[in-house]
Design a protein around this motif. Structure first.
Motif, mmCIF file in Angstrom:
data_model
loop_
_atom_site.group_PDB
_atom_site.id
_atom_site.type_symbol
_atom_site.label_atom_id
_atom_site.label_comp_id
_atom_site.label_asym_id
_atom_site.label_seq_id
_atom_site.Cartn_x
_atom_site.Cartn_y
_atom_site.Cartn_z
ATOM 1 N N PHE A 265 1.011 -1.417 -0.224
ATOM 2 C CA PHE A 265 0.054 0.081 -0.242
ATOM 3 C C PHE A 265 0.855 1.148 0.019
ATOM 4 C CE2 PHE A 265 0.806 -0.794 4.180
ATOM 5 C CZ PHE A 265 1.115 0.160 5.170
ATOM 6 N N VAL A 266 1.933 0.757 1.221
ATOM 7 C CA VAL A 266 3.182 2.242 0.494
ATOM 8 C C VAL A 266 3.440 2.721 -0.715
ATOM 9 C CG1 VAL A 266 4.866 3.188 1.539
ATOM 10 C CG2 VAL A 266 3.622 1.618 2.838
ATOM 11 N N GLU A 267 4.007 1.515 -1.631
ATOM 12 C CA GLU A 267 4.241 1.914 -3.167
ATOM 13 C C GLU A 267 3.706 2.530 -3.659
ATOM 14 O OE1 GLU A 267 7.330 1.574 -3.464
ATOM 15 O OE2 GLU A 267 8.130 0.650 -1.653
ATOM 16 N N GLY A 268 1.755 1.412 -3.638
ATOM 17 C CA GLY A 268 0.810 1.928 -4.265
ATOM 18 C C GLY A 268 0.664 3.368 -4.627
ATOM 19 N N LEU A 269 1.203 4.064 -2.840
ATOM 20 C CA LEU A 269 0.998 5.800 -2.846
ATOM 21 C C LEU A 269 1.847 6.111 -3.597
ATOM 22 C CD1 LEU A 269 -0.860 7.732 -1.472
ATOM 23 C CD2 LEU A 269 0.481 7.090 1.087
ATOM 24 N N ASN A 270 3.015 6.012 -2.635
ATOM 25 C CA ASN A 270 4.124 6.583 -3.941
ATOM 26 C C ASN A 270 4.274 6.907 -5.234
ATOM 27 O OD1 ASN A 270 5.289 6.539 -1.285
ATOM 28 N ND2 ASN A 270 7.146 5.072 -1.120
ATOM 29 N N ASN A 271 3.915 5.407 -5.878
ATOM 30 C CA ASN A 271 3.398 5.530 -7.635
ATOM 31 C C ASN A 271 2.191 6.878 -7.829
ATOM 32 O OD1 ASN A 271 5.505 3.662 -7.966
ATOM 33 N ND2 ASN A 271 3.795 2.172 -7.976
ATOM 34 N N LYS A 272 1.679 6.972 -7.195
ATOM 35 C CA LYS A 272 0.125 8.365 -7.089
ATOM 36 C C LYS A 272 0.982 9.321 -7.124
ATOM 37 C CE LYS A 272 -3.609 7.156 -5.908
ATOM 38 N NZ LYS A 272 -4.217 6.988 -7.321
ATOM 39 N N ILE A 273 2.014 9.741 -5.901
ATOM 40 C CA ILE A 273 2.554 11.196 -5.368
ATOM 41 C C ILE A 273 3.523 11.319 -6.671
ATOM 42 C CG2 ILE A 273 3.789 12.377 -4.340
ATOM 43 C CD1 ILE A 273 2.807 10.360 -1.965
ATOM 44 N N LYS A 274 4.423 9.836 -7.178
ATOM 45 C CA LYS A 274 4.818 10.494 -8.312
ATOM 46 C C LYS A 274 4.128 11.071 -9.594
ATOM 47 C CE LYS A 274 8.359 7.010 -6.775
ATOM 48 N NZ LYS A 274 8.447 5.529 -7.325
#
Length: 307
Positions: A265-274
């Motif tokens: 879930f952290v990596e998914g959120l990071n991708n969204k922010i990028k």
């Protein structure tokens, strides 16, 4: 109007609506919080922490702290420093009533994050090292050996063998069970010429199998210790760095086996922010970034009109 910002920049919406950028930012400021409202949160059970770079070339790192709040993923903090002191200060800013509800913190193996979590939460909170960050580390060790063996083989192989092994590095990145008969034949042909590479490949396969087995934490610890001993006995020095990481963070790594929690879930959120960062051609103001991330995550739920 705010929902238009979910997929557009301030400048784009400003031109479309004939409203100044400053006025549009003012609307955003009045309707979106610039920081987390702790009073609106009842409990935090799972928290995630990672970092992203705001600028190209891995510059200006921002620490992203997220959590599932009432079943919804939220950003609860964006920090301009990734030091242990800065992260620990944020953890201490969480009200005590909420700190007591935190059960798991998912993180990579960066000592600053893990050290801050231990300093503030102690042993009461389970710090779980993401299995995919762990996998990246032992795959890096294997890749180092592969490159070294390939440099040696290129000097001794015939042209026919070199042609056969042209794209073998892609095959070595796949699990044996996922290869077809021809691909397995190519790897077996390679392993005859490089027994050490086969040993390392088998070690990676064995470690992946441990992670994918339904084990208790105690069983996981015993399996990992056995794997470490076998690698040491076979003198697979390509894993020396990874073995050091295992010894240092053995508890955090084996906490995965408690409930198989990952940082997905952290990596998914990071991708969204990028994606948000690229869409807006960069956002360096952390307050504005926090507002835009919250709008992206919860904008439709908060401001959408039911039909």
């Amino acid at each position: 109007m705010l929902l238009e910002l979910v997929n557009s920049t301030l400048e784009d919406v400003s031109q479309k609506q004939a409203i100044g950028v400053g006025a549009l930012q003012g609307i955003l400021d009045r309707n979106m919080e610039s920081a987390v409202d702790w009073n609106s949160i009842e409990r935090i059970e799972v928290m995630g922490i990672d970092e992203i770079a705001l600028k190209k070339g891995h510059r200006d790192f921002v620490v992203v702290i997220s959590a599932y709040v009432n079943g919804v993923l939220q950003v609860i903090g964006l920090l301009g420093e990734r030091t242990k002191a800065a992260v620990a200060a944020f953890f201490r800013s969480i009200p005590k009533r909420l700190r007591r509800t935190v059960g798991v913190i998912c993180s990579d193996l960066y000592q600053g994050f893990i050290g801050a979590a231990k300093a503030v939460f102690g042993k009461r909170v389970r710090i779980c090292a993401d299995r995919f960050h762990v996998a990246k580390l032992y795959r890096e060790g294997f890749e180092t050996l592969r490159k070294r063996e390939w440099r040696h083989l290129r000097r001794t192989l015939s042209k026919a063998d070199l042609k056969t092994f042209k794209n073998v590095h892609w095959l070595l990145r796949h699990r044996w069970a996922d290869l077809n008969a021809d691909e397995r034949r190519i790897l077996n042909h390679l392993f005859v010429r490089s027994p050490k590479l086969k040993e390392a490949y088998d070690a990676c396969e064995a470690l992946t199998a441990i992670y994918e087995s339904r084990l208790s934490k105690g069983q996981g610890k015993r399996k990992l210790r056995g794997w470490m001993q076998r690698v040491t006995n076979r003198k697979l020095i390509c894993f020396d760095r990874f073995l050091g990481t295992l010894n240092t963070h053995f508890e955090e790594i084996t906490n995965y086996f408690v409930d198989r929690q990952t940082s997905g879930f952290v990596e998914g959120l990071n991708n969204k922010i990028k994606v948000l960062k690229r869409r807006c051609y960069g956002i360096t103001n952390l307050t504005h970034l926090y507002q835009r991330v919250c709008l992206d995550l919860n904008g439709y739920a908060r401001f959408g009109v039911e039909t």
